[in-house]
Design an enzyme around this catalytic site. Structure first.
Site, PDB file in Angstrom:
ATOM      1  CG  ASP A  22      75.111 -63.660  67.722  1.00  0.00           C
ATOM      2  OD1 ASP A  22      75.026 -63.106  66.614  1.00  0.00           O
ATOM      3  OD2 ASP A  22      74.146 -63.782  68.498  1.00  0.00           O
ATOM      4  CD  GLU A 178      73.506 -55.954  66.358  1.00  0.00           C
ATOM      5  OE1 GLU A 178      72.645 -55.829  67.249  1.00  0.00           O
ATOM      6  OE2 GLU A 178      73.311 -56.545  65.286  1.00  0.00           O
TER       7      GLU A 178
END
Length: 503
Positions: A22, A178
């Site tokens: 991420d 997302e």
């Protein structure tokens, strides 16, 4: 002679190997900073620095105090901190992240990204994960979360204004929109998201609009990055963030995995940080080639940082790369009790326990060797390759004996035992990646555990299939962490040595 890569020579990708998922990136002058998810580990959110987007050095952890990071003892593995966004605005660094096991969405600030970072600013009005920050021309701050929805906030207080509004959420019916990031580039606001889930169908898509609230027009070439349905050696590509290079070019950092072995392929290092070039066609970004050995950017590269492979525990505090599940109380982990040694005092009775005393570093190479000198005279402990409480291999020492233990799901067994001389002993774990698949069921690597004899030779006690310490078997979002632990009494470690084994 300088080891600085010459322009045009290939560079290694991932640029930050191992369990560093991420990625979020920002630029401040000539410097680049990057943050990653850390999940159940403390300290949280590692922070990296680079001058060339290629060579990264960890300079700290944003959440390194218990007042910043509350992870209860019952925090699940792969719980904790999800998907930070790191931004530089108005002379300050801003970090927003979701603690799914505690405080929800929280925001931190710093003048120096190496720290210290502030105590958390809580955002009770921001609901959802993967929060992003973006500022309009008039200073308005927009927070966008997975789903995808957006709300205006005051980042200094955490106050929200108005109701969240839905934005573009990717392809119709696509799974898990997302990781939103909002940018002002040229005459458009761009909304970059991940979709398809973080497994093999992961990808990155983008839309654009004239205002930060949209409406947003999707790119006709979406997804702009995905390796779904291919045999590319880098899979699960997604969760990207854009940044401009020193020559005005554009680049994307994103996560990916490197599966090995037979079918279906197993990745063991977790999701890693990769880099790819970006060009613009008709005001849309086009992601260039993603390769394990990619072409170097067209600017001078900095001298690669020399990362120590050995820690002699001579400093009063642990180096920034050491992490522990959920918490690390000073009374259970210290380098101050015995000079030049790491002292671990047991809490949990084994590595199956969520409160085990464990200090580890991320496995960053497909093949590697780790060694540790342990003195178990006052207790029981050793060295472990850990994925979570239910998936780990360890070699454990007590006075006069070592054991190899394996936990695979509901099964726990003693694999091998071996007598040793009473006193300190050198434990050794070697991970050897599978290079040639001769059977479709062949695992990704072999984990060999043993001791060193008086002459330093490796006495292998067990060689275990690495697939059982993989995400495809265990599930979750993390990667392997290798380190030292104590399961009874007090255990001392004189040094810890980690080194890659080259292909």
């Amino acid at each position: 002679m300088s080891s600085t890569p010459e322009r045009g020579n290939p560079i290694s990708n991932p640029v930050i190997p191992g369990f560093h998922p991420d990625p979020s990136i920002c630029r401040a002058g000539e410097d680049y900073y990057l943050a990653c998810s850390s999940f159940e580990y403390f300290p949280g959110v590692p922070i990296f620095h680079s001058r060339d987007l290629v060579h990264w050095t960890q300079i700290g952890n944003a959440l390194d105090r218990p007042s910043q990071l509350r992870l209860p003892p019952d925090t699940n593995s792969s719980g904790g901190l999800y998907a930070p966004t790191l931004r530089y605005h108005d002379g300050r660094f801003w970090l927003i992240v979701t603690n799914v096991s505690g405080d929800g969405n929280v925001l931190f600030t710093a003048t120096d990204p190496a720290g210290p970072w502030s105590d958390p600013i809580r955002l009770p009005g921001v609901h959802g994960i993967d929060p992003d920050l973006a500022w309009d021309d008039d200073g308005t701050c927009w927070c966008t979360v997975a789903g995808v929805s957006q709300v205006r906030i005051d980042p200094r207080t955490g106050e929200t204004f108005g109701e969240p509004r839905r934005l573009w959420s990717g392809a119709p019916g696509a799974k898990a929109p997302e990781a939103p990031h909002l940018y002002r580039i040229g005459g458009y606001w761009y909304l970059l998201i991940a979709e398809g889930g973080t497994e093999r169908c992961h990808g990155v898509s983008i839309a654009r609009g004239r205002t930060p609230a949209g409406p947003f027009e999707p790119c006709p070439a979406n997804p702009i990055l995905t390796h779904r349905g291919t045999d590319h050696p880098i899979q699960n590509t997604g969760h990207g963030d854009l940044v401009q290079g020193p020559d005005g070019s554009w680049w994307m950092v994103f996560l990916g995995v490197r599966p090995h072995g037979g079918t279906p392929g197993w990745h063991v290092l977790g999701r890693e940080t990769f880099l790819a070039p970006v060009t613009w066609v008709d005001d849309w970004p086009v992601v260039g080639e993603v390769s394990p050995a990619m072409a170097a950017p067209p600017w001078p590269l900095q001298e690669p940082a020399v990362v120590p492979v050995r820690d002699d525990f001579d400093l009063s505090e642990l180096a920034v790369g050491w992490i522990s599940p959920r918490s690390r109380p000073a009374q259970n982990c210290t380098t101050k009790e015995r000079a030049g040694w790491l002292t671990l005092r047991a809490r949990g009775e084994s590595l199956d326990d969520s409160e085990v005393t464990f200090v580890g570093r991320r496995q960053q190479h497909l093949s590697c060797r780790t060694r540790v000198l342990v003195d178990p005279a006052e207790g029981r402990g050793g060295m472990v390759v850990r994925l979570d409480e239910e998936h780990h291999y360890e070699i454990e020492a007590t006075p006069g004996q070592v054991q190899v233990l394996a936990r695979i799901g509901p099964l726990r067994s003693v694999v091998a035992s071996h007598p040793t001389a009473v006193g300190p002993v050198v434990l050794r774990i070697e991970v050897t990646a599978t290079r040639q698949v001769t059977d479709a069921r062949q695992g990704p690597d072999t984990v060999s555990l043993g001791v060193e004899d008086a002459k330093g030779a490796f006495v292998e006690l067990a060689a275990l299939d690495g697939r059982y310490l993989s995400t495809e078997v265990a599930g979750g979002f993390t990667g392997r962490v290798i380190g030292a632990y104590a399961s009874a009494g007090t255990v001392h470690f004189d040094w810890f040595d980690y080194e890659p084994i080259e292909d």
